[in-house]
Design an enzyme around this catalytic site. Structure first.
Site, PDB file in Angstrom:
ATOM      1  N   THR A  13       0.493  -1.246   0.038  1.00  0.00           N
ATOM      2  CA  THR A  13      -0.042  -0.130  -0.037  1.00  0.00           C
ATOM      3  C   THR A  13       1.184   1.704   0.199  1.00  0.00           C
ATOM      4  O   THR A  13       2.370   1.469   0.138  1.00  0.00           O
ATOM      5  CB  THR A  13      -1.165  -0.040   1.423  1.00  0.00           C
ATOM      6  OG1 THR A  13       0.095  -0.535   2.377  1.00  0.00           O
ATOM      7  CG2 THR A  13      -2.343  -0.786   0.895  1.00  0.00           C
ATOM      8  N   SER A 108      -4.165  10.914   3.551  1.00  0.00           N
ATOM      9  CA  SER A 108      -5.531  11.508   2.660  1.00  0.00           C
ATOM     10  C   SER A 108      -6.536  12.476   3.478  1.00  0.00           C
ATOM     11  O   SER A 108      -6.338  13.457   3.396  1.00  0.00           O
ATOM     12  CB  SER A 108      -6.146  10.156   1.732  1.00  0.00           C
ATOM     13  OG  SER A 108      -6.246  10.875   0.976  1.00  0.00           O
ATOM     14  N   HIS A 109      -7.477  11.694   2.583  1.00  0.00           N
ATOM     15  CA  HIS A 109      -9.061  11.846   3.555  1.00  0.00           C
ATOM     16  C   HIS A 109      -8.971  11.498   4.512  1.00  0.00           C
ATOM     17  O   HIS A 109     -10.332  11.492   5.459  1.00  0.00           O
ATOM     18  CB  HIS A 109     -10.042  11.355   2.344  1.00  0.00           C
ATOM     19  CG  HIS A 109      -9.812   9.740   2.355  1.00  0.00           C
ATOM     20  ND1 HIS A 109      -8.501   9.611   1.367  1.00  0.00           N
ATOM     21  CD2 HIS A 109     -10.632   8.959   2.859  1.00  0.00           C
ATOM     22  CE1 HIS A 109      -8.834   8.098   1.452  1.00  0.00           C
ATOM     23  NE2 HIS A 109      -9.685   7.877   2.275  1.00  0.00           N
ATOM     24  N   LYS A 121       4.898   8.654   2.992  1.00  0.00           N
ATOM     25  CA  LYS A 121       4.678   7.989   1.504  1.00  0.00           C
ATOM     26  C   LYS A 121       5.943   8.332   0.797  1.00  0.00           C
ATOM     27  O   LYS A 121       6.240   9.414   1.277  1.00  0.00           O
ATOM     28  CB  LYS A 121       3.481   7.432   0.930  1.00  0.00           C
ATOM     29  CG  LYS A 121       3.111   8.627  -0.347  1.00  0.00           C
ATOM     30  CD  LYS A 121       2.170   8.713  -1.476  1.00  0.00           C
ATOM     31  CE  LYS A 121       1.420   9.687  -1.543  1.00  0.00           C
ATOM     32  NZ  LYS A 121       0.747   9.335  -2.911  1.00  0.00           N
ATOM     33  N   ASP A 272      -9.470  16.466  -1.245  1.00  0.00           N
ATOM     34  CA  ASP A 272      -9.885  15.750   0.578  1.00  0.00           C
ATOM     35  C   ASP A 272      -8.909  16.029   0.865  1.00  0.00           C
ATOM     36  O   ASP A 272      -8.113  17.510   0.304  1.00  0.00           O
ATOM     37  CB  ASP A 272      -9.919  14.763  -0.117  1.00  0.00           C
ATOM     38  CG  ASP A 272      -8.224  14.426  -0.689  1.00  0.00           C
ATOM     39  OD1 ASP A 272      -7.600  15.429  -1.331  1.00  0.00           O
ATOM     40  OD2 ASP A 272      -7.930  13.127  -0.064  1.00  0.00           O
ATOM     41  N   ASP A 274      -5.472  16.075   0.910  1.00  0.00           N
ATOM     42  CA  ASP A 274      -4.078  16.326   0.300  1.00  0.00           C
ATOM     43  C   ASP A 274      -3.932  17.016  -1.061  1.00  0.00           C
ATOM     44  O   ASP A 274      -3.695  17.325  -1.390  1.00  0.00           O
ATOM     45  CB  ASP A 274      -3.361  15.108   0.651  1.00  0.00           C
ATOM     46  CG  ASP A 274      -3.983  14.016   0.128  1.00  0.00           C
ATOM     47  OD1 ASP A 274      -4.632  13.839   0.249  1.00  0.00           O
ATOM     48  OD2 ASP A 274      -2.869  13.071  -0.981  1.00  0.00           O
ATOM     49  N   ASP A 276      -5.614  15.440  -3.568  1.00  0.00           N
ATOM     50  CA  ASP A 276      -5.368  14.327  -4.729  1.00  0.00           C
ATOM     51  C   ASP A 276      -7.041  13.835  -5.374  1.00  0.00           C
ATOM     52  O   ASP A 276      -7.103  14.603  -5.986  1.00  0.00           O
ATOM     53  CB  ASP A 276      -5.039  13.634  -4.435  1.00  0.00           C
ATOM     54  CG  ASP A 276      -4.935  12.340  -3.275  1.00  0.00           C
ATOM     55  OD1 ASP A 276      -5.758  12.778  -3.086  1.00  0.00           O
ATOM     56  OD2 ASP A 276      -4.340  11.381  -3.084  1.00  0.00           O
ATOM     57  N   ARG A 277      -8.274  14.307  -4.380  1.00  0.00           N
ATOM     58  CA  ARG A 277      -9.060  13.710  -4.599  1.00  0.00           C
ATOM     59  C   ARG A 277     -10.186  15.224  -5.289  1.00  0.00           C
ATOM     60  O   ARG A 277      -9.865  16.284  -4.641  1.00  0.00           O
ATOM     61  CB  ARG A 277     -10.512  12.605  -3.329  1.00  0.00           C
ATOM     62  CG  ARG A 277      -9.298  11.677  -3.295  1.00  0.00           C
ATOM     63  CD  ARG A 277      -9.384  11.008  -2.062  1.00  0.00           C
ATOM     64  NE  ARG A 277      -9.290   9.871  -1.833  1.00  0.00           N
ATOM     65  CZ  ARG A 277     -10.056   8.427  -1.635  1.00  0.00           C
ATOM     66  NH1 ARG A 277     -11.503   8.928  -1.031  1.00  0.00           N
ATOM     67  NH2 ARG A 277      -9.409   7.531  -1.389  1.00  0.00           N
ATOM     68  N   GLU A 359     -13.036   5.201  -9.085  1.00  0.00           N
ATOM     69  CA  GLU A 359     -14.154   5.689  -8.789  1.00  0.00           C
ATOM     70  C   GLU A 359     -13.949   6.744  -7.086  1.00  0.00           C
ATOM     71  O   GLU A 359     -14.624   7.113  -6.969  1.00  0.00           O
ATOM     72  CB  GLU A 359     -14.757   4.579  -8.496  1.00  0.00           C
ATOM     73  CG  GLU A 359     -14.109   3.192  -7.993  1.00  0.00           C
ATOM     74  CD  GLU A 359     -14.512   3.039  -6.513  1.00  0.00           C
ATOM     75  OE1 GLU A 359     -14.748   4.432  -5.585  1.00  0.00           O
ATOM     76  OE2 GLU A 359     -12.472   3.303  -5.716  1.00  0.00           O
ATOM     77  N   LYS A 371      -2.687  11.422  -8.873  1.00  0.00           N
ATOM     78  CA  LYS A 371      -4.465  12.253  -9.393  1.00  0.00           C
ATOM     79  C   LYS A 371      -4.445  13.944  -8.586  1.00  0.00           C
ATOM     80  O   LYS A 371      -3.570  13.991  -7.363  1.00  0.00           O
ATOM     81  CB  LYS A 371      -5.430  11.130  -7.948  1.00  0.00           C
ATOM     82  CG  LYS A 371      -5.439  11.268  -7.023  1.00  0.00           C
ATOM     83  CD  LYS A 371      -6.175  10.203  -6.578  1.00  0.00           C
ATOM     84  CE  LYS A 371      -6.011   9.787  -4.717  1.00  0.00           C
ATOM     85  NZ  LYS A 371      -6.113   7.960  -5.125  1.00  0.00           N
TER      86      LYS A 371
HETATM   87  C1  G1P Z   1      -8.543   3.530  -1.316  1.00  0.00           C
HETATM   88  C2  G1P Z   1      -9.666   4.175  -3.312  1.00  0.00           C
HETATM   89  C3  G1P Z   1      -8.288   3.432  -3.687  1.00  0.00           C
HETATM   90  C4  G1P Z   1      -6.767   5.427  -3.610  1.00  0.00           C
HETATM   91  C5  G1P Z   1      -6.824   4.740  -2.291  1.00  0.00           C
HETATM   92  C6  G1P Z   1      -5.792   5.843  -1.991  1.00  0.00           C
HETATM   93  O1  G1P Z   1      -8.082   2.718  -1.428  1.00  0.00           O
HETATM   94  O2  G1P Z   1     -10.697   3.246  -3.084  1.00  0.00           O
HETATM   95  O3  G1P Z   1      -8.902   4.000  -4.789  1.00  0.00           O
HETATM   96  O4  G1P Z   1      -6.514   4.905  -4.759  1.00  0.00           O
HETATM   97  O5  G1P Z   1      -7.985   4.786  -1.161  1.00  0.00           O
HETATM   98  O6  G1P Z   1      -6.406   6.864  -2.263  1.00  0.00           O
HETATM   99  P1  G1P Z   1      -9.060   1.473  -0.372  1.00  0.00           P
HETATM  100  O7  G1P Z   1      -9.517   1.368   0.770  1.00  0.00           O
HETATM  101  O8  G1P Z   1      -9.791   0.958  -1.169  1.00  0.00           O
HETATM  102  O9  G1P Z   1      -7.743   0.888  -0.854  1.00  0.00           O
HETATM  103 ZN    ZN Z   2      -6.016  12.345  -0.636  1.00  0.00          ZN
END
Ligand code: G1P
Ligand code: ZN
Length: 538
Positions: A13, A108-109, A121, A272, A274, A276-277, A359, A371
């Protein structure tokens, strides 16, 4: 020192994501950072980029990383002022200044604050997240590492742009916004956007008290002329005001309500933690991220920097197939990758795709290797400005041409890990017998465990989720999240395709009722997780 900072988290991850309290343990962040410095490629005189989303603990880790970079022989570190760099801005800085890589600090979010989440990361020289080979090497190193290197130096002032020395290394504090804003101005038709703003086009951008506030204010209000106050929640806060900085219909509900109400501006958007979304909502019209990818790709010629250069479109497997229909119509290649942005990097580097998306509200292009939330918003603005239509009109015209992929994702959060694993194992055990079975009105055409062979480097990523494809083009997909920090999260992705001749204006829930019932019948979600309804529907 703790020797397994990943403890329980899958090494593949994107980086390390844990509670702040875990990161605050002595040696913990240092173990990860030293492991990165021990394994990643960098030549003599290398430059490292450092920045994060400004959440609680950001500044502390930036100071640690600066001292460690000096002890590990970096010649130069570029740091966003205040320790701030949105994830796409960090990607741009790495590329623009030819850094050997960067440490991006973000969860991130996920919520921020002393009791919430933190993350680090590593991004490589192309500006994108480290590929699996590198993250696995970092992970392996964290389990054997016996020392970390640092210099004795006081904290530096992160808020003053300029150059200071730490050990033998130059630390350059840079404006976190300028390079990114300039890049956006090169990509898009800012004059066309200024034109619709001058003739009354309005928008609301919710920065969710996260990192995009300063970027959105500079670009939307200063450079494009949107009214002051267009950007709301524009000051980055260490705890995001106590909210989840996740731009979906649950956490950005206020924006959604505004857009569905009588005082809606022409466009509503959010990003979000950081940056990217993205979330895109027209007046009275929510656009799913899967549809957004397809609509942006179909109209990408409106943006000057993309004219005549769309080579292909990539989407993650659980993302709806709406983009595939656009690729087919435009005669460009289409790729289906596992979940996670890192899988797009090789395709983008090889020039095989120009735009890609997930998605989960991530969309981006070959301008960086992450992204990019604001980029998606600006491409939408560019398209609306050039075509002179509303979001709703654009969506309807798109569906009338390509058909509509009704789509939803159901998340079951914090479920018992053993139950979630048993559910997935039971699905795998059924794979060979599902084809031909009927579930209500749906008949299974094919079921498999998604495996991806990277067309560039030939690497294989197996077990990337279970796909159940029904006759007629609808499907359900099951996978476990790789980013959660508590228990397991089961994601169920539901999709029903309606051709242009079908009902393009139906209720999404009603259109997915058969798929929802089939998902329960096939996977036994209630039996394995004890849950009878998802926690989050997006
Ligand atoms: C989730 C989203 C995935 C995205 C990732 C990082 O991962 O589903 O599309 O790339 O966050 O932002 P998941 O928790 O599903 O592994
Ligand atoms: Zn993010």
């Amino acid at each position: 020192m703790p020797t397994t900072p990943f403890d329980g988290q899958k090494p593949g991850t994107s980086g390390l994501r844990k509670k702040v309290k875990v990161f605050q343990q002595p040696g913990y962040a240092e173990n990860f950072i030293q492991s990165v410095f021990d394994v990643v490629e960098r030549g003599a005189g290398a430059t490292l980029v450092l920045g994060g989303d400004g959440r609680f603990h950001n500044r502390a880790v930036i100071q640690q990383a600066i001292r460690m970079a000096a002890a590990n022989g970096y010649a130069r570190v570029l740091v966003g002022r205040g320790g701030i760099l949105s994830t796409p801005a960090a990607s741009n800085v790495i590329r623009k200044y030819k850094a050997s890589g960067g440490l991006v600090l973000s969860a991130s979010h996920n919520p921020g604050g002393p009791d919430e989440d933190f993350g680090i990361k590593y991004n490589i020289a192309n500006g994108g997240p480290a590929p699996e080979g590198v993250t696995e090497a970092i992970h392996a190193r964290t389990t054997t590492i016996e020392r970390w290197l640092t210099v004795e130096a006081a904290d530096i002032d992160l808020d003053a742009v300029g150059i200071v020395e730490v050990g033998d290394m130059n630390v350059e504090i840079i404006d976190p916004v300028a390079d990114y804003a300039n890049l956006m101005e090169e990509l898009f038709d800012f004059d066309a956007i200024r034109g619709i703003v001058a003739s009354g086009f309005t928008m609301c951008f919710d920065a969710m008290s996260a990192v995009t506030g300063p970027y959105a204010t500079e670009i939307l209000e200063r450079r494009l002329g949107f009214a002051a106050g267009t950007v709301v929640n524009g000051i980055p806060l260490e705890d995001f005001g106590g909210h989840h900085p996740d731009p979906n219909l649950i956490h950005a509900k206020a924006l959604h309500d505004l857009m569905m109400g009588p005082d809606a501006p022409d466009l509503g958007a959010a990003s979000d933690g950081d940056g990217d979304r993205n979330l895109i909502i027209g007046r009275g019209r929510f656009v799913t991220p899967s549809d957004s990818l397809a609509m942006l790709a179909a109209n990408i010629e409106c943006a000057p920097a993309y004219r005549n250069r769309l080579t292909g479109i990539a989407r993650s497997m659980p993302t709806s197939a709406a983009a595939d229909r656009v690729a087919e119509a435009l005669g460009v290649r289409c790729f289906e990758t596992p979940t996670g942005w890192k899988f797009f990097g090789n395709l983008l580097d090889a020039g095989m795709v120009t735009i890609c998306g997930e998605e989960s509200a991530g969309t981006g292009s070959d301008h960086v290797r992450e992204k990019d939330g604001l980029w998606a918003v600006l491409l939408w603005l560019n398209i609306l400005a050039v075509r002179g239509i509303s979001v709703d009109e654009l969506a309807r015209l798109h569906w009338a041409r390509f058909g509509r992929n009704y789509y939803a994702r159901h998340d079951y959060e914090g479920v018992d890990k053993d139950g979630a694993d048993a559910l997935m194992a039971a699905l795998v055990a059924q794979l060979d017998t599902l084809a031909g079975q009927a579930f209500g009105a749906l008949e299974v055409a094919k079921a498999d465990s998604f495996s991806y062979t990277d067309p560039v480097d030939g690497s294989v990523s197996a077990n990337q989720g279970i796909r159940v494809l029904f006759e007629g083009g609808s499907r359900v997909v099951f996978r476990l999240s790789g980013t959660g920090t508590a228990g397991a999260t089961l994601r169920v992705y539901l999709e029903n395709y309606m051709p242009p001749s079908g009902d393009l204006d139906a209720d999404t829930g009603a259109m997915l009722a058969d798929q929802i019932a089939a998902a329960e019948a096939i996977a036994g979600i209630a039996r394995h997780t004890g849950r009878t309804a998802p926690d989050v529907v997006t």
